[in-house]
Design a protein around this motif. Structure first.
Motif, PDB file in Angstrom:
ATOM      1  N   VAL A 176       0.847  -1.204   0.000  1.00 25.25           N
ATOM      2  CA  VAL A 176       0.000   0.000   0.000  1.00 25.25           C
ATOM      3  C   VAL A 176       0.876   1.246   0.000  1.00 25.25           C
ATOM      4  CG1 VAL A 176      -1.605   1.364   1.386  1.00 25.25           C
ATOM      5  CG2 VAL A 176      -2.028  -1.073   1.031  1.00 25.25           C
ATOM      6  N   ARG A 177       1.930   1.230   0.814  1.00 27.00           N
ATOM      7  CA  ARG A 177       2.835   2.382   0.855  1.00 27.00           C
ATOM      8  C   ARG A 177       3.480   2.623  -0.510  1.00 27.00           C
ATOM      9  NH1 ARG A 177       7.718   3.556   0.366  1.00 27.00           N
ATOM     10  NH2 ARG A 177       8.392   1.381   0.198  1.00 27.00           N
ATOM     11  N   ILE A 178       3.949   1.541  -1.138  1.00 25.06           N
ATOM     12  CA  ILE A 178       4.599   1.681  -2.446  1.00 25.06           C
ATOM     13  C   ILE A 178       3.621   2.263  -3.460  1.00 25.06           C
ATOM     14  CG2 ILE A 178       5.589   0.398  -4.378  1.00 25.06           C
ATOM     15  CD1 ILE A 178       6.728  -1.576  -2.286  1.00 25.06           C
ATOM     16  N   ALA A 179       2.402   1.749  -3.482  1.00 27.05           N
ATOM     17  CA  ALA A 179       1.413   2.245  -4.444  1.00 27.05           C
ATOM     18  C   ALA A 179       1.057   3.697  -4.170  1.00 27.05           C
ATOM     19  CB  ALA A 179       0.159   1.372  -4.396  1.00 27.05           C
ATOM     20  N   THR A 180       1.100   4.101  -2.919  1.00 27.17           N
ATOM     21  CA  THR A 180       0.683   5.452  -2.547  1.00 27.17           C
ATOM     22  C   THR A 180       1.776   6.481  -2.784  1.00 27.17           C
ATOM     23  OG1 THR A 180      -0.762   4.497  -0.851  1.00 27.17           O
ATOM     24  CG2 THR A 180      -0.261   6.848  -0.670  1.00 27.17           C
ATOM     25  N   THR A 181       3.033   6.113  -2.492  1.00 26.22           N
ATOM     26  CA  THR A 181       4.092   7.133  -2.532  1.00 26.22           C
ATOM     27  C   THR A 181       5.293   6.752  -3.386  1.00 26.22           C
ATOM     28  OG1 THR A 181       5.185   6.234  -0.550  1.00 26.22           O
ATOM     29  CG2 THR A 181       3.448   7.885  -0.204  1.00 26.22           C
ATOM     30  N   GLY A 182       5.405   5.488  -3.847  1.00 26.28           N
ATOM     31  CA  GLY A 182       6.622   5.102  -4.550  1.00 26.28           C
ATOM     32  C   GLY A 182       6.402   4.336  -5.823  1.00 26.28           C
ATOM     33  N   TRP A 183       5.227   4.490  -6.427  1.00 27.11           N
ATOM     34  CA  TRP A 183       4.914   3.671  -7.599  1.00 27.11           C
ATOM     35  C   TRP A 183       5.786   4.036  -8.801  1.00 27.11           C
ATOM     36  CZ3 TRP A 183       2.725  -0.754  -7.421  1.00 27.11           C
ATOM     37  CH2 TRP A 183       2.279  -1.380  -8.591  1.00 27.11           C
ATOM     38  N   GLY A 184       6.171   3.010  -9.550  1.00 27.91           N
ATOM     39  CA  GLY A 184       6.915   3.240 -10.783  1.00 27.91           C
ATOM     40  C   GLY A 184       8.412   3.278 -10.600  1.00 27.91           C
ATOM     41  N   ARG A 185       8.911   3.002  -9.377  1.00 25.98           N
ATOM     42  CA  ARG A 185      10.355   3.021  -9.134  1.00 25.98           C
ATOM     43  C   ARG A 185      10.924   1.611  -8.959  1.00 25.98           C
ATOM     44  NH1 ARG A 185       9.263   7.774  -5.450  1.00 25.98           N
ATOM     45  NH2 ARG A 185       9.541   6.376  -3.677  1.00 25.98           N
ATOM     46  N   GLY A 186      10.100   0.609  -9.158  1.00 22.54           N
ATOM     47  CA  GLY A 186      10.582  -0.765  -9.066  1.00 22.54           C
ATOM     48  C   GLY A 186      10.643  -1.312  -7.664  1.00 22.54           C
ATOM     49  N   GLU A 187       9.996  -0.643  -6.697  1.00 28.43           N
ATOM     50  CA  GLU A 187      10.107  -1.078  -5.304  1.00 28.43           C
ATOM     51  C   GLU A 187       9.356  -2.385  -5.025  1.00 28.43           C
ATOM     52  OE1 GLU A 187       9.348   1.958  -2.379  1.00 28.43           O
ATOM     53  OE2 GLU A 187      10.197   3.519  -3.659  1.00 28.43           O
ATOM     54  N   THR A 188       8.356  -2.717  -5.856  1.00 28.59           N
ATOM     55  CA  THR A 188       7.635  -3.963  -5.599  1.00 28.59           C
ATOM     56  C   THR A 188       8.512  -5.187  -5.815  1.00 28.59           C
ATOM     57  OG1 THR A 188       6.764  -4.049  -7.868  1.00 28.59           O
ATOM     58  CG2 THR A 188       5.389  -2.974  -6.196  1.00 28.59           C
ATOM     59  N   MET A 189       9.625  -5.036  -6.547  1.00 29.52           N
ATOM     60  CA  MET A 189      10.478  -6.200  -6.776  1.00 29.52           C
ATOM     61  C   MET A 189      11.141  -6.674  -5.494  1.00 29.52           C
ATOM     62  SD  MET A 189      13.801  -4.721  -8.832  1.00 29.52           S
ATOM     63  CE  MET A 189      14.423  -6.385  -9.070  1.00 29.52           C
TER      64      MET A 189
END
Length: 564
Positions: free
Chosen positions: A420-433
C-alpha cells in the motif's frame, strides 16, 4: 447451419441464404451472435435498438422481431436455436458455425506459427482466416452501439491478421509481390506503423533502397504534421539499418524485432480484444498450436506487449506455447485492457476470462493461474468445470491473510501495508520487486525495468483496489469441488505467497500434484528459479492429463503435505 458477421449478417442453411426478416430483425440476430452462447437481457436489446422509445413500446417491437427470427429458424428446421432464458434470450451457436469465431481461431494459430518461426504454416492459416471476410464486419446493423463496438474490435483483429500475414509473406521471400498491397494498406491506414515497417522492408528486399527511404520520409512528414510526433523506435531502428544496408535485413532469421531464444527480443504475437458483457475490452494474444489450450491467468500486474521485451519472460511463454496453444491476456484495469468503472468482484473477473476464451475460440482449456490469477482459476474450475481440462497453480493461495482453520499467511499484514505504501508514494520506481523478485533487487538495471513494468502494467489506484480485493479473497470452500488434474508450483523463497499456501492447496485438492523448488515469487524470470526444471514438470503434467486421474497420482507429491 452457418452464421456470418464478417460482412453483411447472414444465415446459411442448406447452402442457401436464409431470409431472416426485416433490417431490425437482422440487427437482433447480430446482437445475439455478438453474445453467442450467452443470455442477452431483453432490456439490453431494447436499449440497443430503441433507446428513445417507451419501455412497453420497445418491448412489443422486440417481440415482433424475435417472432420473425424464430419463424425463419423454424423454416430451416432449427427452431431450438433461439431460447428464451430469463432475463432475456440466448442463440445456440457453436464456434465452428460462426465465421468470426473461426477467423479468430485461425488468426491465433497463424500468429502462433509465426512466433514459432513456421512462416509457411502461418501464411496458410492467415490466408484462410482473412478469406472469411466478405466486407465490413456486421455491415448494415451499425444502428446498435454494441454492434458498432464489436465491428470495431473485429476490424482491429483483421488488421492485426493482415500485419501478421505481411510478415509471414516477407519471411517466405515474397517481398516484391507485397509492395503494391502494402502501399495501398499504408494509404488506407496511415498511422499503423507495423504496416509501414513491412512496406519499408519489402521495398528494401526488392532492391529499392531509395524508395524505402522515401517511404520513411513520407511517414515521418505525416506524423510530424498531423500529430507532432516522430516515428516509433522500431521504425527508426529499421530506417537506420536500411541507411547502412545492414545484412540482417536481407534474411528472415534475424529480422528486426525478433532474435533467437537466449538473446534479444522476440516477435510479439498480434493483440486482439475480447468484449465482456459490461462492455469492457480485454486485450489478449494467442501463440502456438495443438492441444491443449493453455490460458495463462496473470497476477495483479500484467502487460501482454511489454512482457516480450524481457528475454527471460518471453522465453518462458515461448516454451509454454510449444506445449499447446497459449492464450495470454491482461485482466481489466491492467496492461492494454480497459479500465472498469467500479471494483470488479472475483466472479466478474471470471466472466472476463470466459469472454477471452470465447473470443479465442477456446471451448476448454488448461488454466495456468499465477498469483492472484490462481484464485480466479480455482473459482472457474469449481463452477464451470466443463470449460476447464486441468489446472496449474503457481505462487497460489486459497486466501492470503491467516484465519481460523487456516494458519498460513503469517506476515501478510506487513506485506500488505508495504505494498500500500509503495502504491501510494513510490509507484513506478521498481520497489515492488523487493517483494516479487528480491533475488534481483540489487541490480539497478533490473529495478529500472521493473519500475517501467509497474507504470505500464497497472495504475497506482488500480493496484490499491486490487490489493483490497485480494485481502478479501477466500476460495477454500471451492477446493473440494475441483475434480480436474491439478499441478501446484511453489517457490521456496516466495515472500508474497510462502510455501505454506501451496502446501495447503496440495492437501485440499484431491489428487493434486505438488512441485516445490528454490526461487522467488515470479515464475517468469529464468534466473529467479530453475526454469528448465519447471518447464519439464509442466510438460510432464500436460502429457498425463488425458486421464482423469493417472494411475500413479498418489505418488505425485514430492513430499508428504502434513504441516501447512
Amino acid at each position: 447451419m452457418e452464421f456470418r458477421i464478417l460482412g453483411p449478417v447472414e444465415v446459411i442453411s442448406g447452402g442457401r441464404v436464409l431470409d431472416v426478416g426485416a433490417a431490425r430483425t437482422r440487427t437482433v440476430l447480430a446482437l445475439l451472435l455478438v453474445r453467442r452462447g450467452l443470455v442477452v437481457p431483453a432490456d439490453r436489446l431494447t436499449n440497443e435498438l430503441w433507446p428513445d422509445r417507451a419501455a412497453a413500446s420497445a418491448t412489443a417491437s422486440l417481440q415482433v422481431r424475435l417472432s420473425e427470427l424464430r419463424k425463419a429458424l423454424r423454416c430451416a428446421g432449427e427452431a431450438d436455436r433461439l431460447v428464451t432464458r430469463p432475463p432475456g434470450y440466448l442463440l445456440r451457436v457453436e464456434p465452428a458455425e460462426l465465421d468470426a469465431a473461426r477467423f479468430e481461431a485461425l488468426a491465433g494459430e497463424g500468429a502462433g506459427a509465426l512466433a514459432a518461426g513456421r512462416s509457411d504454416e502461418a501464411l496458410r492459416k492467415l490466408d484462410e482466416a482473412l478469406g472469411l471476410w466478405r466486407g465490413s464486419a456486421l455491415a448494415g446493423v451499425d444502428v446498435a452501439p454494441l454492434a458498432r463496438s464489436e465491428a470495431a474490435r473485429l476490424e482491429e483483429a483483421r488488421l492485426n491478421a493482415i500485419e501478421a500475414r505481411m510478415q509471414a509473406a516477407l519471411d517466405c521471400g515474397m517481398a516484391s509481390e507485397l509492395i503494391a498491397e502494402l502501399e495501398s494498406l499504408t494509404m488506407a491506414h496511415p498511422l499503423r506503423e507495423r504496416l509501414w515497417s513491412h512496406r519499408l522492408l519489402a521495398l528494401y528486399r526488392a532492391g529499392r533502397q531509395a524508395d524505402a527511404l522515401h517511404a520513411y520520409r513520407e511517414l515521418r512528414d505525416l506524423l510530424v504534421a498531423d500529430l507532432a510526433i516522430e516515428p516509433g523506435n522500431d521504425l527508426r531502428e529499421l530506417h537506420a539499418r536500411i541507411l547502412r544496408q545492414d545484412p540482417v535485413l536481407d534474411g528472415q532469421a534475424e529480422r528486426p524485432g525478433r532474435q533467437a531464444a537466449g538473446g534479444g527480443r522476440f516477435a510479439k504475437p498480434g493483440t486482439s480484444y475480447a468484449l465482456t458483457d459490461d462492455g469492457v475490452h480485454i486485450a489478449y494474444q494467442v501463440l502456438g498450436t495443438g492441444e491443449p489450450d493453455i490460458v495463462f491467468m496473470p497476477g495483479v500486474m500484467s502487460h501482454v506487449d511489454l512482457l516480450w521485451e524481457d528475454p527471460e519472460t518471453a522465453s518462458f511463454y515461448q516454451r509454454l506455447s510449444t506445449l499447446g496453444r497459449l492464450i495470454l491476456f491482461d485482466k481489466r484495469d491492467t496492461g492494454l485492457s480497459d479500465r472498469g468503472s467500479l471494483d470488479a468482484s472475483l466472479q466478474e473477473r471470471t466472466a472476463d476470462l470466459l469472454a477471452v476464451m470465447r473470443a479465442a475460440g477456446s471451448a476448454r482449456a488448461c488454466l495456468f493461474g499465477y498469483s492472484e490469477g490462481a484464485s480466479l482459476s480455482i473459482l472457474l474450475a469449481a463452477t464451470h468445470s466443463e470449460r476447464v481440462s486441468s489446472l496449474i497453480l503457481g505462487s497460489a493461495s486459497a486466501r492470503w491473510p491467516p484465519a481460523p482453520g487456516y494458519p498460513c499467511g503469517q506476515g501478510f499484514e506487513q506485506m500488505y501495508d508495504e505494498l500500500v505504501r509503495i502504491a501510494t508514494t513510490g509507484w513506478g520506481r521498481g520497489e515492488t520487486m523487493d517483494w516479487y523478485l528480491p533475488s534481483r533487487s540489487g541490480s539497478p538495471q533490473v529495478r529500472e525495468l521493473f519500475g517501467r513494468f509497474e507504470r505500464m502494467a497497472v495504475s497506482p489506484s488500480s493496484f490499491l483496489r486490487m490489493l483490497r480485493m485480494i485481502r478479501e479473497i477466500d476460495v477454500r470452500s471451492f477446493l473440494p469441488a475441483i475434480d480436474v488434474p491439478t499441478l501446484i508450483i511453489q517457490r521456496l523463497a516466495d515472500r508474497i505467497t510462502p510455501p505454506s499456501h501451496g502446501r495447503y492447496l496440495a492437501a485440499h485438492i484431491a489428487g493434486a500434484r505438488y512441485f516445490e523448488q528454490p526461487g522467488d515469487h515470479s515464475l517468469r524470470f529464468a534466473s529467479s528459479g530453475d526454469s528448465d526444471a519447471l518447464c519439464a514438470v509442466i510438460a510432464d503434467f500436460l502429457g498425463t492429463v488425458h486421464d482423469e486421474r493417472p494411475a500413479d497420482a498418489d505418488d505425485w507429491p514430492l513430499f508428504a503435505v502434513t504441516d501447512v
